[in-house]
Scaffold this active site. Sequence first.
Site, PDB file in Angstrom:
ATOM      1  N   THR A 249      33.579  41.820  92.587  1.00  0.00           N
ATOM      2  CA  THR A 249      34.308  42.034  91.350  1.00  0.00           C
ATOM      3  C   THR A 249      35.528  41.118  91.264  1.00  0.00           C
ATOM      4  O   THR A 249      36.063  40.716  92.286  1.00  0.00           O
ATOM      5  CB  THR A 249      34.752  43.515  91.411  1.00  0.00           C
ATOM      6  OG1 THR A 249      33.578  44.292  91.387  1.00  0.00           O
ATOM      7  CG2 THR A 249      35.700  43.907  90.337  1.00  0.00           C
ATOM      8  N   ARG A 277      24.179  53.088  85.964  1.00  0.00           N
ATOM      9  CA  ARG A 277      25.311  53.459  86.842  1.00  0.00           C
ATOM     10  C   ARG A 277      26.565  52.686  86.401  1.00  0.00           C
ATOM     11  O   ARG A 277      26.511  51.503  86.109  1.00  0.00           O
ATOM     12  CB  ARG A 277      24.967  53.111  88.292  1.00  0.00           C
ATOM     13  CG  ARG A 277      26.107  53.358  89.300  1.00  0.00           C
ATOM     14  CD  ARG A 277      26.904  52.095  89.564  1.00  0.00           C
ATOM     15  NE  ARG A 277      27.853  52.253  90.662  1.00  0.00           N
ATOM     16  CZ  ARG A 277      28.795  51.358  90.966  1.00  0.00           C
ATOM     17  NH1 ARG A 277      28.911  50.261  90.258  1.00  0.00           N
ATOM     18  NH2 ARG A 277      29.625  51.563  91.967  1.00  0.00           N
ATOM     19  N   VAL A 278      27.681  53.380  86.350  1.00  0.00           N
ATOM     20  CA  VAL A 278      28.955  52.722  86.034  1.00  0.00           C
ATOM     21  C   VAL A 278      29.905  52.948  87.206  1.00  0.00           C
ATOM     22  O   VAL A 278      30.022  54.062  87.712  1.00  0.00           O
ATOM     23  CB  VAL A 278      29.559  53.302  84.728  1.00  0.00           C
ATOM     24  CG1 VAL A 278      30.937  52.716  84.475  1.00  0.00           C
ATOM     25  CG2 VAL A 278      28.643  53.031  83.545  1.00  0.00           C
ATOM     26  N   GLY A 279      30.560  51.875  87.633  1.00  0.00           N
ATOM     27  CA  GLY A 279      31.483  51.974  88.766  1.00  0.00           C
ATOM     28  C   GLY A 279      32.909  52.212  88.320  1.00  0.00           C
ATOM     29  O   GLY A 279      33.165  52.683  87.205  1.00  0.00           O
ATOM     30  N   THR A 300      38.772  46.658  93.823  1.00  0.00           N
ATOM     31  CA  THR A 300      37.409  46.213  94.091  1.00  0.00           C
ATOM     32  C   THR A 300      36.885  46.989  95.293  1.00  0.00           C
ATOM     33  O   THR A 300      37.652  47.339  96.186  1.00  0.00           O
ATOM     34  CB  THR A 300      37.351  44.704  94.384  1.00  0.00           C
ATOM     35  OG1 THR A 300      36.020  44.384  94.840  1.00  0.00           O
ATOM     36  CG2 THR A 300      38.345  44.274  95.445  1.00  0.00           C
ATOM     37  N   GLY A 301      35.600  47.249  95.297  1.00  0.00           N
ATOM     38  CA  GLY A 301      35.045  47.965  96.440  1.00  0.00           C
ATOM     39  C   GLY A 301      33.995  48.964  95.995  1.00  0.00           C
ATOM     40  O   GLY A 301      33.432  48.841  94.899  1.00  0.00           O
TER      41      GLY A 301
HETATM   42  N1  ASP Z   1      33.934  48.218  92.390  1.00  0.00           N
HETATM   43  C1  ASP Z   1      32.723  47.631  91.899  1.00  0.00           C
HETATM   44  C2  ASP Z   1      31.795  48.742  91.503  1.00  0.00           C
HETATM   45  O1  ASP Z   1      31.745  49.744  92.177  1.00  0.00           O
HETATM   46  C3  ASP Z   1      32.035  46.755  92.900  1.00  0.00           C
HETATM   47  C4  ASP Z   1      32.889  45.754  93.632  1.00  0.00           C
HETATM   48  O2  ASP Z   1      34.104  45.771  93.527  1.00  0.00           O
HETATM   49  O3  ASP Z   1      32.339  44.887  94.338  1.00  0.00           O
HETATM   50  O4  ASP Z   1      31.093  48.587  90.539  1.00  0.00           O
END
Ligand code: ASP
Length: 381
Positions: A249, A277-279, A300-301
Site C-alpha cells: 500500500t 473484501r475491504v481492508g 499499511t499492513g
Molecule cells: N493494509 C492493506 C490492506 O489490508 C494492505 C497493505 O498495506 O499492504 O488492504
Amino acid sequence: MKKFFSAIIIFGLLVLPSAVLAQKSGFPSMRQLQSPQNPRLGFVIHGGAGVITRGSLSPEKEAEYRKKLEEAVVAGYKALQAGKSSLDAVEIAIRILEDSPLFNAGKGAVFNHDGINELDASIMNGKDLSAGAVAGLHRVKNPITLARAVMEKSPHVMMIGDGAEKFAAEQKIELVDPKYFFTQERYDALQKILEQEKKVKSGESRVERKNGTSQNMTTPNSEIRNSPTLDSPLSTLDFSELPSNKFGTVGAVALDKDGNLAAGTSTGGMTNKKFGRVGDAPIIGAGTFANNESCAVSATGWGEYFIRLGVARDISTQMEYRALPVQQAADSALEKVKKLGGDGGVIAIDKFGNIGISFNSEGMYRAYIDVNGKPVVEIYK
Ligand code: ASP
C-alpha cells in the site's frame, strides 16, 4: 514574583517531560525536525510494509524503489514549498506511487482471489475533519483523486464499487479498462498462492501461524509458514516468502504552511483477498486519520488488525489524551497490532512537524524530508 515562579514550575511540569520523551524515542525532536527555511512544512510517505529483508531485492530493483519514493516525496514537498495545501501534497505524491507498477496501489495493485484488481483509498483533512473514501474500484486510475472528490464534491464520506465509479465519471475523473491494472508479477504471485491453496485443500500441504494460531484469511505480511501441524486447512492463504509480500500500500502525511495536516492512503489490498473484501486503507480511523489538534497518520499492513484496533485514530487519541509524542503514540499503537497477531506499519506527523515512523514487519518503504529540506529514503529496519 510569586506568579513568575509558579509559571516556571508549571512550564517545567508540562513541557519538559514531553521533550524528554521525544528525545528518548530516538527520533528527532520538534526543533530538530524544523527546517530553517520552512519551519512548519513536513512531509512523509510510505510504499508499504512487509517481508522486505536486505538481499531480498536485487540492487536494480532496490534502486528503482528508492528512485520512485524520492520522486514522490520531493514532488509532495515542492508542492508544500510552493504554498499548496497538505491535501494537495498528499494527492500529488500518492498519484505518482499509484502510477508506478512497483507499489500495490493503482497500476501495481494486487489481484484478489478471482484474479480481479479491487482498489481502495481514502484521504482526510485535519483542518475540519472532512474525509473521503472509496472501495472496491475496478476502473479508476487514481483512487486517491476519487477519494478527494468524495470528500470535496459529495455530501458523503465513503462510496464503493459501481456507484463510486459512476460518481468518478460524473466528476470527469479518469477511468481505465480494468486490464490497465494487469502486471505479470502480481498475476504470477496470485497463481503461486492459488497453487498452494489447492495443495492445502487437498491435504498435500498445511499451514500454521508462527504463534500457533490458525487464520482463515489472506495474509501477505504475516508470519505464515508451511507446517505439518495445523488441524484445519485454511480457505485462503498466502506465504511470507512469496514476492507479493514485498509490495505494499502507499500513503502520505503532510503539514502545510498554514499548519494544516492531511493524510491519504491507497491500496490494491491483499493478494488473494476474497472478492469484496475491504481492508483498512479506506477506513477513516483505521488506515487514515488527520486532525490538526494531534497528527496525521497513514497505515499499511494486515488490514483486518488495523481495522479492529482503529490504529490511525488510536495514535491521534493517544496524543490527545495521554499527551504522548507522535513517535511514542505510533509505537504504542503498533505494539497493540503485534500483540493481537498482526503486522504492518504507520507514518505520522504532528502539528509541529515532528514525524513518527513505526513498523513491526521486516521492512517498510518510506521517505521523508529532513531538517535541511533533503529527501531521505529508507527500506529496511
Ligand atoms: N493494509 C492493506 C490492506 O489490508 C494492505 C497493505 O498495506 O499492504 O488492504
